[in-house]
Design a protein around this motif. Structure first.
Motif, PDB file in Angstrom:
ATOM      1  N   ASP A   7       0.902  -1.154   0.000  1.00 56.31           N
ATOM      2  CA  ASP A   7       0.000   0.000   0.000  1.00 56.31           C
ATOM      3  C   ASP A   7       0.939   1.203   0.000  1.00 56.31           C
ATOM      4  N   ASP A   9       1.228   4.554  -1.198  1.00 52.82           N
ATOM      5  CA  ASP A   9       1.155   6.012  -1.216  1.00 52.82           C
ATOM      6  C   ASP A   9       1.973   6.682  -0.108  1.00 52.82           C
ATOM      7  N   CYS A  11       4.113   4.776   2.101  1.00 48.75           N
ATOM      8  CA  CYS A  11       4.943   3.712   2.679  1.00 48.75           C
ATOM      9  C   CYS A  11       6.410   4.151   2.754  1.00 48.75           C
ATOM     10  N   SER A  32      -0.651   2.216  -5.874  1.00 50.54           N
ATOM     11  CA  SER A  32      -0.869   3.602  -5.462  1.00 50.54           C
ATOM     12  C   SER A  32      -1.839   4.292  -6.408  1.00 50.54           C
ATOM     13  N   ASP A  54     -10.171   4.151  -0.975  1.00 48.08           N
ATOM     14  CA  ASP A  54     -10.091   2.687  -0.902  1.00 48.08           C
ATOM     15  C   ASP A  54      -9.909   1.967  -2.239  1.00 48.08           C
ATOM     16  N   ALA A  56      -7.066   1.662  -4.035  1.00 49.26           N
ATOM     17  CA  ALA A  56      -5.837   0.868  -3.909  1.00 49.26           C
ATOM     18  C   ALA A  56      -6.064  -0.286  -2.926  1.00 49.26           C
ATOM     19  N   ASP A  57      -6.760  -0.007  -1.840  1.00 45.80           N
ATOM     20  CA  ASP A  57      -7.055  -1.055  -0.853  1.00 45.80           C
ATOM     21  C   ASP A  57      -7.868  -2.179  -1.486  1.00 45.80           C
ATOM     22  N   ILE A  60      -5.678  -4.422  -3.730  1.00 44.33           N
ATOM     23  CA  ILE A  60      -4.848  -5.325  -2.930  1.00 44.33           C
ATOM     24  C   ILE A  60      -5.703  -6.429  -2.303  1.00 44.33           C
ATOM     25  N   THR A  72       1.074  -2.418   4.974  1.00 45.23           N
ATOM     26  CA  THR A  72       0.129  -1.311   5.038  1.00 45.23           C
ATOM     27  C   THR A  72       0.031  -0.754   6.448  1.00 45.23           C
ATOM     28  N   ASP A  74      -2.808   0.926   6.905  1.00 44.17           N
ATOM     29  CA  ASP A  74      -4.254   1.052   6.871  1.00 44.17           C
ATOM     30  C   ASP A  74      -4.888  -0.122   7.611  1.00 44.17           C
ATOM     31  N   LEU A  77      -7.668  -2.195   5.765  1.00 42.23           N
ATOM     32  CA  LEU A  77      -7.080  -3.057   4.739  1.00 42.23           C
ATOM     33  C   LEU A  77      -6.403  -4.256   5.388  1.00 42.23           C
TER      34      LEU A  77
END
Length: 149
Positions: A7, A9, A11, A32, A54, A56-57, A60, A72, A74, A77
């Motif tokens: 994840d 963006d 990281c 991303s 969400d 990108a979430d 994944i 992640t 998040d 997620l």
């Protein structure tokens, strides 16, 4: 075969993920909402998804499964990928598990509520060299766990 899903963006440990993936010969999906430079390695795929909450979430969570590792911060997620059988790591090296994800989700909900009523909740602490080291150890351990399955 174990794969890493990042994840990406926000990281802070992408370079560490690339190094561990290269050592074990694993595929990496760097997901991303905007293009992110990745090393020129055929095992590393930059995946740009549409902008939106969400997205990108969702990408994944729809692909990660048993034997995979998702990196992640998040919490929702992490909960989704745990339910799909994947391993989930926070960039500080904290391993999300079925035993700790419920408390993390509850804490997140409380913090959102407090922010919604105007309270200042502070945000995450600064990322440190110790966090980076702990993450590397946790990622190696996750690969070993995945290979034992």
């Amino acid at each position: 075969m174990t794969q890493f899903f990042v994840d990406a963006d926000a990281c802070p440990v992408k370079d560490e993920i690339y190094r561990v993936a290269a050592r074990y010969g694993l595929a990496v999906f760097v997901v991303s909402n905007a293009w992110i430079r990745t090393p020129p390695d055929p095992r590393i795929s930059a995946v740009v998804v549409d902008a939106g909450p969400d997205v990108a979430d969702d990408w994944i969570a729809e692909r990660a499964g048993p034997g995979d590792v998702v990196i992640t911060a998040d919490i929702p997620l992490a909960d989704r990928v745990l339910k799909a059988g994947a391993d989930a790591l926070h960039p500080t090296g904290r391993r999300w598990t079925p035993d700790n994800i419920g408390g993390a989700l509850a804490g997140r909900t409380i913090a959102e509520h407090l922010r919604g009523i105007g309270e200042i909740t502070g945000g995450p602490r600064p990322f440190t060299a110790a966090d980076r080291s702990q993450f590397l150890q946790a990622l190696d351990a996750a690969v070993v766990r995945a290979r034992r399955r």
